[in-house]
Design an enzyme around this catalytic site. Structure first.
Site, PDB file in Angstrom:
ATOM      1  N   ALA B 180       0.836  -1.213   0.000  1.00 27.78           N
ATOM      2  CA  ALA B 180       0.000   0.000   0.000  1.00 27.78           C
ATOM      3  C   ALA B 180       0.868   1.261   0.000  1.00 27.78           C
ATOM      4  O   ALA B 180       0.695   2.170   0.816  1.00 27.78           O
ATOM      5  CB  ALA B 180      -0.960   0.002   1.183  1.00 27.78           C
ATOM      6  N   PRO B 182       0.878   4.028  -1.600  1.00 24.05           N
ATOM      7  CA  PRO B 182       0.331   5.396  -1.586  1.00 24.05           C
ATOM      8  C   PRO B 182       0.058   5.964  -0.192  1.00 24.05           C
ATOM      9  O   PRO B 182       0.030   7.185  -0.035  1.00 24.05           O
ATOM     10  CB  PRO B 182      -0.979   5.250  -2.382  1.00 24.05           C
ATOM     11  N   ASP B 183      -0.129   5.130   0.810  1.00 24.00           N
ATOM     12  CA  ASP B 183      -0.371   5.679   2.158  1.00 24.00           C
ATOM     13  C   ASP B 183       0.805   6.518   2.652  1.00 24.00           C
ATOM     14  O   ASP B 183       0.626   7.683   3.001  1.00 24.00           O
ATOM     15  CB  ASP B 183      -0.676   4.545   3.143  1.00 24.00           C
ATOM     16  N   PRO B 184       2.001   5.952   2.736  1.00 24.75           N
ATOM     17  CA  PRO B 184       3.110   6.797   3.191  1.00 24.75           C
ATOM     18  C   PRO B 184       3.432   7.952   2.249  1.00 24.75           C
ATOM     19  O   PRO B 184       3.939   8.987   2.704  1.00 24.75           O
ATOM     20  CB  PRO B 184       4.295   5.831   3.315  1.00 24.75           C
ATOM     21  N   ALA B 187       1.321  10.642   3.363  1.00 21.10           N
ATOM     22  CA  ALA B 187       1.834  11.106   4.658  1.00 21.10           C
ATOM     23  C   ALA B 187       2.974  12.090   4.477  1.00 21.10           C
ATOM     24  O   ALA B 187       3.017  13.148   5.117  1.00 21.10           O
ATOM     25  CB  ALA B 187       2.304   9.905   5.488  1.00 21.10           C
TER      26      ALA B 187
END
Lengths: 399, 419
Positions: B180, B182-184, B187
């Site tokens: 995943a 794209p989450d960090p 962030a």
């Protein structure tokens, strides 16, 4: 409207991606960023395609054009002693210097942080490198794939019975850029209180190691090594990309509630009574059988229909875009993500913008600099150089 | 020594990963981050015991009496933060949150775009409480637009952003990143934007609203590829581990189970260095491999030769041998190897943190090292509601009686409550 970084002066010594994108962000928020390039060839990114109409030209490299928006262009030969003196003179009234050379390079030029700090104690120096400025791998060579590998990310990408996969584009370098940007801004915040600059040391390997921390947690807490799962995620199913009638769709059915809604939508609710498919976790153990059962529903429908029907039922789903299709995505268009910029050589083109809207200090996108475009302006305005001096330096290959 | 963000106070309403990852970085840099937990949300967000065992989130798979304090992901993402519990669907909870906003610099949230306005916490109303406040919202696709209400996970953003289209085995489907990604990414963009807004706020007193799209964040990191399509009309293909301008470039099997090394030969010099490191075998001397164009054309054969050499060797041995010869290469490390990586350990990248309910454990630290104001561990992740008294008493001045009354009414507490 004022710019957030109005009055901040930046020297960008970067090559390729990591330092360049970091400095591009500073430029977008209003810093005066001077891109320092070697005379003649310039940033080696200028030699990397794709180029306009596939004709190599240092002014039409997509990589360079994208990464150097909003900067002013200065050519300076740092291998020449006079070039280094000019850089130090510029550093005297510079706020941030960004570089992503191999760690040996700046010290070998006599431009290490201690030297630059003596010139200007308020200077924030951002060094982005593959492994950081210290440690046993400091001088090891790497590129994006190697950073994926040694950062522990590549091991997670791909099919369990096949080789691990590197990722798309230049993600490790961009991670270095984003961490470098945050580091630069944190150092500027600290300087507001202390009046002192500092050295920001970003390791791209460490960036990659820090953005999949749950795999580290899992090993440390339970002793379990996360393996590759193929085109899937976290042992729940269906979190994957499926073919449908007219293309591909992305699903991320993660919770039991979403799973029940998805089975209801697809007419497969009866599967809940089958132990193999009772939960998304059980389903992941029998993914191939599940996919066979689901395929007729997918094949009967188009991607637009599937994505919207899923979302209307609070089931995570999305389109699967390639880098051209995403330019036509209605959500991106609505938010004005793409910006047309005129460039004297590359012409008018649409560029990806920034992912955030800021109400008081929005980022601004302006075209990339030409090689050495502002050399004379900068040296005249900042260092008070006259024509004779500039001509001499030009003859000597300094600029 | 104070951190770089000493004196910055952040109200953290984030959940899952992208938001908490952002506020953790700010906390590591010395900001005072107050995470607000809704105890009704702890239950549903905490995975079932069966799922927890599958995913491996509790120490030695043992949830313990208070499993919500032993979750590895929470303990990772919450370090250096304070935790206060407030139920935003109660008037008292909402009122206390508004009082916290009045004395803070930043609010960060990654709810769906409907939630904050529903609680009366949209930016104009936050600004009425505190003109200098910065609000950062980071929904999947942005707060406005036709897809604003889409539920989104990083695993959807990966394909939507265009990233998955560039990853995968050649000739096969687009491939999601293994974790995943794209989450960090979202962030990190959030951290940069928040720090930029803070810098502006410290100079002018002016706050602002930041609306961040997680999907756009990942697409921005592919900008050269989309611009490239504009310039020459070619949509880049999936190349697996190959490279358009380098060869050999790939991932090769090594001795042992699922052991691999990545090798990237970026120039003719590095090609000759590889030949030397391999002991100048006859195939390396073949004329068709001498130039890049030939190596690209005959890449399959190069791969077979190199794999024969690597297959019986230890991956670390291969990496050190090649690096000593000047050839870029790296072990494809798994979690165990990563945690024991000699270079990362030498640079003190990992932080060993002793948590009262999870024990001494090792976590990823910060990849950004600031020489004068380094990121560091201030405190382990809080237990649920651990700082209710400190924050509501110390910061807002509520008396012990008032806090007891809130506790009795269930507005605050240290156990999850059913929805």
């Amino acid at each position: 409207m004022t710019a957030a970084l109005q009055g901040i002066r930046v020297l960008d010594l970067s090559r390729y991606v990591a330092g360049a994108y970091c400095a591009k962000l500073l430029a977008a928020f209003g810093a005066e960023v001077i891109k320092v390039e070697p005379p003649g060839t310039g940033d080696p990114a200028r030699a990397v395609g794709p180029f306009l109409h596939d004709r190599p030209d240092p002014e039409t490299s997509a990589l360079f054009l994208y990464l150097n928006t909003g900067k002013r262009g200065l050519t300076l030969n740092l291998k020449h002693p006079q070039g280094r003196e000019i850089l130090k003179a510029l550093a005297r009234d510079t706020d941030v210097l960004v570089e992503n050379f191999a760690p040996r390079v700046m010290p070998s030029l006599g431009l290490d942080y201690a030297t630059l700090r003596a010139v200007n104690p308020r200077l924030v120096m951002v060094s982005i490198s593959n492994f950081g400025q210290s440690g046993p791998y400091r001088d090891y060579k790497a590129n994006d794939m190697i950073a994926y590998a040694l950062g522990g990310y590549m091991y997670l990408n791909g099919h369990p019975q096949r080789p691990p996969l590197s990722g798309g584009g230049h993600q490790p370098a961009y991670q270095g850029a984003l961490h470098g940007y945050s580091g630069a801004m944190a150092a500027l915040m600290a300087r507001q209180q202390s009046g002192q600059g500092q050295h920001v040391d970003v390791s791209i390997q460490a960036c990659m190691a820090s953005i999949h921390q749950f795999t580290i947690n899992r090993y440390v807490y339970v002793g379990r090594i996360q393996k590759r799962l193929g085109n899937r995620y976290q042992r729940a199913h269906p979190i994957t990309i499926y073919p449908c009638r007219d293309g591909l769709v992305s699903l991320a059915v993660s919770t039991l509630e979403q799973y029940e809604r998805f089975l209801a939508l697809t007419g497969l609710t009866v599967l809940l009574e089958d132990a193999r498919f009772a939960t998304p976790f059980a389903c992941s153990e029998h993914a191939a059988s599940f996919d066979e059962l689901l395929a007729p529903w997918l094949q009967a429908r188009g991607k637009h229909d599937i994505v919207h029907r899923c979302q209307e039922n609070r089931i995570p789903a999305s389109f699967v875009n390639d880098v051209a299709e995403v330019m036509d995505d209605p959500q991106y268009r609505f938010r004005g993500f793409w910006h047309d910029l005129d460039h004297p050589v590359a012409g008018r083109q649409a560029y990806a913008g920034f992912p955030f809207h800021l109400t008081a200090t929005p980022p601004v996108l302006q075209r990339a600099c030409l090689l050495g475009e502002h050399t004379e302006d900068i040296l005249t305005a900042r260092l008070g150089c006259n024509r004779t001096q500039l001509a001499d330096w030009r003859t000597q290959g300094v600029i | 020594m104070n951190g770089a963000l000493h004196g910055v106070r952040i109200i953290d309403l984030t959940r899952v990963w992208a938001g908490p990852h952002a506020t953790r970085m700010l906390a590591d840099m010395g900001a005072e981050v107050i995470h607000v937990t809704g105890r009704k949300l702890v239950g549903p967000l905490t995975v079932s015991q069966e799922t927890a065992r599958i995913l491996g989130v509790y120490p030695d798979d043992e949830p313990g009496e208070r499993h919500w304090n032993r979750n590895s992901q929470t303990n990772d993402l919450m370090r250096n933060k304070y935790d206060v519990t407030l139920e935003l669907d109660t008037p008292e909870g909402l009122s206390l949150l508004r009082r916290l906003v009045a004395v803070s610099d930043v609010v960060v949230e990654n709810y769906s775009p409907r939630v904050m306005p529903k609680f009366g916490l949209d930016y104009p109303r936050l600004q009425a409480l505190n003109p200098g406040i910065i609000l950062c919202s980071m929904p999947g696709y942005g707060s406005q637009g036709p897809h604003r209400s889409f539920i989104s996970y990083g695993t959807n953003v990966d394909p939507a952003s265009g990233l998955a289209s560039l990853m995968g085995y050649p000739g096969e489907m687009p491939h999601m990143s293994g974790n995943a990604y794209p989450d960090p990414v979202a962030a990190l963009f959030a951290v940069g934007a928040i720090l930029t807004a803070l810098y502006h706020q410290r100079r002018t007193g002016q706050g602002q609203y930041i609306d961040l799209s997680q999907a756009e964040a990942t697409t921005a990191l592919l900008g050269e590829a989309s611009l490239g399509v504009r310039l020459n009309g070619v949509v880049p293909p999936r190349m697996g581990n190959r490279h358009p301008r380098q060869a050999p470039h790939g991932c090769y099997p090594c001795r042992g189970d699922d052991a691999w090394v990545a090798i990237a030969v970026g120039s003719d010099d590095e090609w000759r260095a590889l030949a030397r490191a391999l002991g100048q075998p006859a195939w390396c001397a073949e004329a068709r491999f001498a130039a890049l164009s030939g190596r690209l054309q005959h890449h399959d054969e190069l791969d077979r030769h190199i794999a024969e050499w690597t297959a019986h060797r230890d991956a670390y041995e291969v990496m050190h041998t090649l690096q000593d010869a000047g050839v870029p290469s790296g072990v494809v490390v798994n979690a165990e190897q990563l945690v024991n990586d000699p270079h990362l350990r030498d640079r003190e990248f990992f932080w060993d943190i002793d948590h009262p309910e999870a024990g001494m454990r090792r976590y990823a630290g910060q990849p950004v090292r600031l020489s004068a104001t380094p990121a560091r561990l201030y405190r382990p992740a809080p237990c649920l509601g651990q700082h209710n008294d400190q924050v509501l008493g110390g910061m807002l001045g509520l008396s012990a009686d008032e806090r007891a009354a809130l506790r009795d009414k269930g507005v605050i507490g240290d156990h999850p409550v059913p929805r």
